[in-house]
Scaffold this motif. Structure first.
Motif, PDB file in Angstrom:
ATOM      1  N   ALA A 220     -11.252  -2.736  11.545  1.00 36.80           N
ATOM      2  CA  ALA A 220     -12.321  -3.294  10.711  1.00 36.80           C
ATOM      3  C   ALA A 220     -12.193  -2.839   9.258  1.00 36.80           C
ATOM      4  CB  ALA A 220     -13.689  -2.896  11.271  1.00 36.80           C
ATOM      5  N   LYS A 221     -11.550  -1.673   9.058  1.00 34.92           N
ATOM      6  CA  LYS A 221     -11.477  -1.120   7.698  1.00 34.92           C
ATOM      7  C   LYS A 221     -10.609  -1.954   6.773  1.00 34.92           C
ATOM      8  CE  LYS A 221      -9.966   2.880   8.852  1.00 34.92           C
ATOM      9  NZ  LYS A 221      -9.251   3.923   9.598  1.00 34.92           N
ATOM     10  N   PHE A 222      -9.777  -2.834   7.328  1.00 37.72           N
ATOM     11  CA  PHE A 222      -8.898  -3.648   6.479  1.00 37.72           C
ATOM     12  C   PHE A 222      -9.699  -4.837   5.967  1.00 37.72           C
ATOM     13  CE2 PHE A 222      -6.273  -1.292   9.449  1.00 37.72           C
ATOM     14  CZ  PHE A 222      -5.511  -0.579   8.547  1.00 37.72           C
ATOM     15  N   ASP A 223     -10.377  -4.614   4.830  1.00 40.65           N
ATOM     16  CA  ASP A 223     -11.358  -5.587   4.358  1.00 40.65           C
ATOM     17  C   ASP A 223     -11.157  -5.970   2.896  1.00 40.65           C
ATOM     18  OD1 ASP A 223     -12.138  -3.354   2.990  1.00 40.65           O
ATOM     19  OD2 ASP A 223     -14.141  -3.229   3.851  1.00 40.65           O
TER      20      ASP A 223
ATOM     21  N   TYR B 143      -1.471  10.183   0.690  1.00 38.24           N
ATOM     22  CA  TYR B 143      -1.367  11.414   1.495  1.00 38.24           C
ATOM     23  C   TYR B 143      -0.348  11.229   2.609  1.00 38.24           C
ATOM     24  CZ  TYR B 143      -3.973   9.414   5.458  1.00 38.24           C
ATOM     25  OH  TYR B 143      -4.347   8.664   6.541  1.00 38.24           O
TER      26      TYR B 143
ATOM     27  N   GLY C 238      -3.236  10.690  10.094  1.00 39.88           N
ATOM     28  CA  GLY C 238      -2.320   9.947   9.244  1.00 39.88           C
ATOM     29  C   GLY C 238      -1.533   8.873   9.967  1.00 39.88           C
ATOM     30  N   LEU C 239      -1.784   8.706  11.268  1.00 40.60           N
ATOM     31  CA  LEU C 239      -1.201   7.587  12.017  1.00 40.60           C
ATOM     32  C   LEU C 239      -2.208   6.456  11.962  1.00 40.60           C
ATOM     33  CD1 LEU C 239       0.563   9.868  12.994  1.00 40.60           C
ATOM     34  CD2 LEU C 239       0.191   9.126  15.340  1.00 40.60           C
ATOM     35  N   VAL C 240      -1.803   5.321  11.447  1.00 43.54           N
ATOM     36  CA  VAL C 240      -2.749   4.211  11.364  1.00 43.54           C
ATOM     37  C   VAL C 240      -3.118   3.838  12.801  1.00 43.54           C
ATOM     38  CG1 VAL C 240      -3.141   1.896  10.494  1.00 43.54           C
ATOM     39  CG2 VAL C 240      -1.686   3.482   9.223  1.00 43.54           C
ATOM     40  N   ALA C 241      -4.402   3.974  13.101  1.00 40.33           N
ATOM     41  CA  ALA C 241      -4.834   3.930  14.494  1.00 40.33           C
ATOM     42  C   ALA C 241      -4.760   2.527  15.075  1.00 40.33           C
ATOM     43  CB  ALA C 241      -6.251   4.463  14.599  1.00 40.33           C
TER      44      ALA C 241
ATOM     45  N   MET D 107     -13.504 -10.744   2.378  1.00 45.21           N
ATOM     46  CA  MET D 107     -13.090 -10.040   3.591  1.00 45.21           C
ATOM     47  C   MET D 107     -12.529 -11.039   4.602  1.00 45.21           C
ATOM     48  SD  MET D 107     -16.168  -7.422   4.521  1.00 45.21           S
ATOM     49  CE  MET D 107     -16.734  -6.126   3.443  1.00 45.21           C
TER      50      MET D 107
ATOM     51  N   ARG E 168      -8.650 -11.182   5.825  1.00 45.01           N
ATOM     52  CA  ARG E 168      -8.316 -10.877   7.221  1.00 45.01           C
ATOM     53  C   ARG E 168      -7.659 -12.086   7.890  1.00 45.01           C
ATOM     54  NH1 ARG E 168     -10.649  -6.289   9.406  1.00 45.01           N
ATOM     55  NH2 ARG E 168     -11.308  -7.214  11.376  1.00 45.01           N
TER      56      ARG E 168
ATOM     57  N   TRP F  77       0.843  -1.209   0.000  1.00 48.85           N
ATOM     58  CA  TRP F  77       0.000   0.000   0.000  1.00 48.85           C
ATOM     59  C   TRP F  77       0.870   1.248   0.000  1.00 48.85           C
ATOM     60  CZ3 TRP F  77      -1.725   3.566   4.226  1.00 48.85           C
ATOM     61  CH2 TRP F  77      -2.701   4.457   3.768  1.00 48.85           C
TER      62      TRP F  77
ATOM     63  N   MET G 223     -11.420  -4.300   0.323  1.00 47.32           N
ATOM     64  CA  MET G 223     -12.318  -3.701  -0.655  1.00 47.32           C
ATOM     65  C   MET G 223     -11.652  -2.536  -1.396  1.00 47.32           C
ATOM     66  SD  MET G 223     -15.141  -5.390  -0.727  1.00 47.32           S
ATOM     67  CE  MET G 223     -14.398  -6.937  -0.283  1.00 47.32           C
ATOM     68  N   ARG G 224     -10.842  -1.761  -0.698  1.00 45.28           N
ATOM     69  CA  ARG G 224     -10.359  -0.524  -1.311  1.00 45.28           C
ATOM     70  C   ARG G 224      -8.840  -0.421  -1.448  1.00 45.28           C
ATOM     71  NH1 ARG G 224     -14.002  -0.088   2.120  1.00 45.28           N
ATOM     72  NH2 ARG G 224     -12.467   0.266   3.749  1.00 45.28           N
ATOM     73  N   TYR G 225      -8.095  -1.140  -0.620  1.00 39.46           N
ATOM     74  CA  TYR G 225      -6.627  -1.027  -0.669  1.00 39.46           C
ATOM     75  C   TYR G 225      -6.036  -2.241   0.037  1.00 39.46           C
ATOM     76  CZ  TYR G 225      -8.128   0.939   3.752  1.00 39.46           C
ATOM     77  OH  TYR G 225      -8.762   1.140   4.941  1.00 39.46           O
TER      78      TYR G 225
END
Lengths: 515, 512
Positions: free
Chosen positions: B328-331, B108, B207-210, B353, B357, B104, B333-335
């Motif tokens: 949860a966003k790591f699915d 930004y 911009g810090l991956v939470a 998904m 995961r 990835w 779908m988008r990146y």
């Protein structure tokens, strides 16, 4: 081809004899703020897919939300207009579930701390009575993206071979307005549901917080319906004491007419199941606008767990009392009051006023009257041809008129030409056609088309004489006192004059000559 | 200012900055020296997940040109830096030590990275970390562990072991870190370097991956207290993109580091941090450091924070709860990574998904996602997440009561020196206990710093002392830290890091 088995339904009147309906409506309203709820992306409808997105609304790793202050203001104004209390301190919460059109796989929403709660909206019904809808809460949240399922017959995910997701809608501010259980409506439940959504739409439009276009999805309604045994009058104590039945939630009922139809359908469907000894499955139902039925969606058990917790990336929303008071000062006159005031000012009957409201022409007529027209003429012209054509185009009258450049000033000018005796009614219609065709202002159209009442009494008198002579039998009837027969002669006189005569004047002349 | 050593990688950031400002050296030279060092030793240490030599040199040359043109530049302009891989860097891979983000390239920059770029610090590369910052050793990195330059068989701490080992092996003069439960301070302690977790909200999280939003805080890592302060001043400050960012100027950390004055300060020794479970050598160095502070004119008292006992349990409810939602966003779908389930003809989005995961997350990440999902479930929420929030408030109260009596608190940073790679990998509880002293500060949002306290007698490995201050009083960390650092340099006859063994040429990596 999959076939959908149609559920049994019970005749509505029969259903009402046996059961008492209870409803709960959840209305989602997209705010028309310039930017999204938590980022600076624009919110314009209909843009190129995925052109209005950024790291925040795409849920990219590391991105963080910042609350749109304008959206909070709108939420507070909506709450105030719904007679709600406004929270002094409230938080956003995360509603966790996985879905491809939800970028973060949680929706930033509000849970047990809504911005507005405990309100009501008084809704006028057809017969002039009022039903008070109790509002449970109005809370802020973000919209999801939109999935488009390709390859299936129905546009639904089943049978599709792939799906596309447009995230332009993801993050658009939403206000969800939830009613308390609406009881006591009895057989009028479907009407009450429709009237509530209609009144809410009118209120939101007056607040200027949303486009409230149900067909574009900027206002969406989910209708919960349950039945309980009928034991007495809908409002009687014993009836209200009966525990609520199992509900179904019909999703995305996206027109006023559908709200009424869907509620009515669900009542009849529940009634058929209950009357035959069955029980209602708590589930989501899909509304089919074309066939007027609902079909089973996913089963919604109580076990569905969104794992809500306070959103740690946002600070609490704590509007000061001074802010709330200042926003209270920006509220418009409540639509009900305003309607009654305008109706009395304009001298409309209840029926006339209702037609105007249903046509969405209140503001247009108000502006037309302000521009000098009589109220009666303003109603007549706006609800005539322009309204018919807007309907045919599937547009609301305001959008339609704006698209054509037809303004309240035009209508006032048209009315002025009639009042001044330059145009009769049928000529005025031709002039309006010209204006609608983009030929210019009413005066310009009348000039260009040479439309002007003939004021030369000699020409009119000659025409009258000619018609009387040609119709001795009709003339005899009038002489005998059958005045209503004059209509036949007037028509012929107008024909002689090629329509450019004052019909009233013609009538006067005919009667004078024959009496 | 001291003269620059011939090996530029041995210089402090402050000295490099001084030399750069007077054009004695160029940023390109300094940057090249570090790239050479990386080429020579990173094969053994494995600090970096990605090195951007070309990009760093281009930034260095641009800074040199601007300086040559007479532009006035920031204090650290031209000093190269290593960035923890948890921070989004436009155009540079950002993996968070996870397979799921392999490949990835963020579109930004994190706000911190923007600030580094604006301040003219060439970015050498991205440093290794435990996957999504979950761990105390870097052993949970999907790309293999980093090694402690003091002993390559040992852990460099975690999650920021890439950044700590970069500093301890002189592969960069400065590095960034993030600290959710000690990920800046514990790695600093076990490598004899310095690291600060600022007040929550003091440095932007944008911009810090939470990992856990209410606990995460980015901060500076350096080899000296002054270097760390200089970087703190660059990284800190209000960011409108982060709602939890403090709208106030950065505390005067550099001034505090330069004044290095503790006279008249009241220093509290936290009774609950330092007893049982703390290695004797760690305690001995800590006690000496406290005695030194007293000699320097501070007043030392013992302070009790009774609820700290529950900090670890509280932390391991709040962190997994927030992490389960943040991750949860790591699915697919988008990146990032996308894995298709085996043996499924036309998989649904849900199946993709799940398969992704399953393949993309390591065991520690899965463990915490499951813990958090459970703790947030209806029926358990009140008992777990809800109770944890209440205890969190009590811990914050312990701090505020303590700060009524003292200006700063001190404790050992970590209970032990660096343990051996593999020693605690199969025992999550033992791993978690490493952060027992650092976690309370994250729960309360107060700032903390670790500086070297010396070497433990039993193993000759570095130990750290932690300094904690009230929220927004970050400068106090630097006053105390700089004063103590100077006294310790006197006592040990030079920086403790100077005693680290030389890394042997390009020897094969041991133990990995």
């Amino acid at each position: 081809m999959a076939t959908v088995a149609t559920d049994a339904v019970l005749d509505y009147d029969e259903a009402m004899e046996k059961f008492d309906p209870v409803m709960g409506l959840e209305v989602h309203v997209e705010l028309h703020t310039a930017t999204k709820m938590f980022c600076g992306c624009p919110t314009e409808f209909g843009a190129e897919p995925n052109s209005q997105v950024c790291p925040v609304c795409l849920g990219l790793p590391g991105a963080l939300p910042v609350v749109n202050e304008k959206a909070v203001e709108s939420a507070i104004r909506i709450g105030l207009a719904l007679n709600c209390e406004i929270a002094e301190w409230c938080r956003f919460a995360r509603k966790n579930y996985f879905y491809p059109d939800m970028p973060k796989n949680f929706q930033t929403s509000q849970y047990d701390e809504p911005i507005a709660f405990q309100g009501h909206l008084d809704v006028e019904l057809e017969d002039g009575s009022t039903y008070r809808v109790e509002i449970e809460r109005a809370h802020m949240e973000e919209d999801t993206g939109k999935s488009l399922h390709i390859g299936g017959a129905t546009g639904r995910i089943h049978g599709a071979d792939h799906s596309l997701v447009d995230y332009n809608r993801a993050g658009i501010p939403l206000i969800e307005i939830v009613t308390k259980p609406m009881v006591g409506a009895g057989e009028r439940a479907p009407e009450v549901a429709k009237a509530y959504v209609s009144a809410l739409r009118e209120l939101l439009r007056a607040l200027d917080v949303s486009d409230v276009k149900m067909e574009q999805g900027s206002m969406r309604c989910d209708a919960n319906v349950s039945l309980r045994p009928r034991v007495g009058d809908p409002l009687s104590e014993e009836q209200l004491a009966v525990p609520l039945g199992t509900r179904t939630e019909t999703k995305n009922v996206n027109s006023l007419r559908s709200v009424e139809r869907a509620v009515r359908y669900e009542i009849s469907r529940h009634a058929a199941i209950l009357a035959s000894g069955g029980s209602i499955l708590q589930e989501t139902r899909h509304w089919h606008e074309d066939t007027g039925i609902t079909t089973s969606g996913r089963v919604k058990s109580d076990a569905e767990d969104y794992r809500y917790f306070p959103e740690p990336d946002l600070v609490p929303v704590a509007p000061t009392r001074a802010t709330v008071d200042a926003l209270r000062g920006t509220l418009p006159e409540p639509p009900g009051l305003r309607r009654r005031r305008l109706q009395s000012d304009w001298g409309y009957s209840d029926l006339e006023m209702r037609d105007v409201v249903n046509a969405g022409a209140v503001e247009l007529i108000e502006q037309t009257v302000a521009a000098g027209s009589s109220a009666a003429a303003a109603r007549k012209w706006w609800l005539g041809e322009p309204s018919r054509r807007a309907n045919a185009e599937g547009q609301d009258i305001v959008t339609y008129a704006a698209g054509l450049g037809l303004t309240p000033a035009h209508i006032a000018e048209l009315d002025g030409l009639v009042a001044a005796g330059r145009l009769n009614d049928s000529m005025a219609r031709q002039v309006l056609d010209g204006v609608l065709a983009g030929e210019g202002t009413p005066t310009a159209v009348a000039d260009a088309r040479g439309l002007e009442l003939v004021r030369d009494d000699g020409a009119l008198e000659a025409a009258v004489d000619k018609v009387i002579e040609a119709n001795p039998d009709v003339a005899a009837k009038i002489r005998d006192g059958k005045v209503q027969a004059a209509g036949a002669l007037i028509g012929q006189v107008m024909k002689e004059m090629k329509g450019q005569a004052d019909a009233g004047k013609a009538r006067e002349l005919i009667l004078a000559k024959l009496q | 200012m001291t003269d620059l050593p011939t090996d530029l990688t041995r210089a402090t950031a402050a000295d490099l900055a001084h030399a750069l400002a007077s054009s004695t050296i160029s940023s390109a030279e300094v940057t090249q020296a570090h790239l050479d060092r990386i080429a020579a030793v990173d094969g053994q240490v494995h600090s970096y997940l990605h090195v951007d030599g070309e990009g760093a040199l281009a930034q260095a040359r641009a800074i040199d040109e601007r300086r040559h043109a007479g532009e006035s530049l920031g204090a650290l302009a031209g000093v190269p830096i290593a960035v923890k891989d948890v921070m989004a860097t436009k155009g540079l891979p950002t993996t968070c030590g996870s397979r799921i983000l392999e490949g990835w390239i963020p579109p930004y920059d994190a706000t911190v990275v923007t600030k580094l770029r604006q301040a003219g610090l060439p970015i050498l590369g991205k440093t290794n970390m435990d996957e999504f910052a979950m761990g105390s050793s870097t052993e949970h990195s999907a790309y293999g562990p980093s090694h402690n330059p003091w002993d390559l068989d040992r852990i460099p701490g975690g999650s920021g072991g890439g950044s700590s080992s970069v500093l301890a092996s002189f592969q960069a003069p400065l590095a960034t870190g993030t600290d959710t439960g000690g990920s800046i301070r514990q790695p600093a302690a076990v490598t004899a370097t310095v690291g600060t977790k600022p007040t929550y909200g003091g440095v932007s999280r944008y911009g810090l991956v939470a990992l856990a939003s209410s606990l995460d805080q980015a901060g500076p890592c350096g080899r000296t207290v002054l270097d760390t302060a200089l970087l703190h001043a660059v990284m800190g400050g209000h960011d409108p993109m982060d709602s939890t960012s403090i709208d106030a100027p950065v505390p005067p950390v550099v001034e505090a580091a330069r004044s290095a004055d503790v006279r008249g300060m009241r220093i509290g020794v936290v009774k609950e941090l330092g007893g049982e479970g703390y290695q004797p050598g760690v305690r001995a160095r800590f006690d000496e450091a406290v005695a030194l502070l007293e000699e320097l004119g501070a007043e030392v008292v013992e302070v009790s924070c009774p609820n700290f006992e529950y900090a670890l349990a509280t932390y391991y409810l709040i962190l997994p709860s927030e992490a389960s939602s943040n991750l949860a966003k790591f699915d697919a779908m988008r990146y990032g990574m996308r894995v298709l389930p085996e043996g499924v003809d036309a998989p649904s989005a849900e199946q993709v998904m799940a398969a992704t995961r399953d393949a993309g997350f390591g065991p520690e990440v899965k463990r915490r996602i499951i813990l958090g999902t459970y703790a947030l479930s209806s029926g358990y929420y009140d008992a777990y997440y809800g109770s944890a929030q209440k205890v969190r408030a009590l811990i914050a109260q312990d701090f505020s009561k303590a700060y009524d009596k003292v200006d700063v608190l001190v404790s050992p940073t970590a209970p032990t020196t660096a343990f051996r790679l593999g020693d605690k990998l199969e025992d999550p509880m033992a791993m978690y206990l490493n952060d027992i002293a650092t976690i309370p500060a994250n729960l309360a949002g107060v700032p903390g710093m670790s500086i070297p306290s010396g070497l433990a007698d039993e193993d000759g490995l570095p130990a750290g002392i932690q300094i904690l201050a009230p929220a927004t009083k970050d400068e106090r960390l630097y006053s105390v830290g700089a004063a103590l650092e100077a006294a310790l340099v006197d006592r040990w006859g030079g920086p403790i890091l100077d005693r680290a063994p030389e890394l042997g040429g390009v020897a094969a990596v041991k133990g990995a």
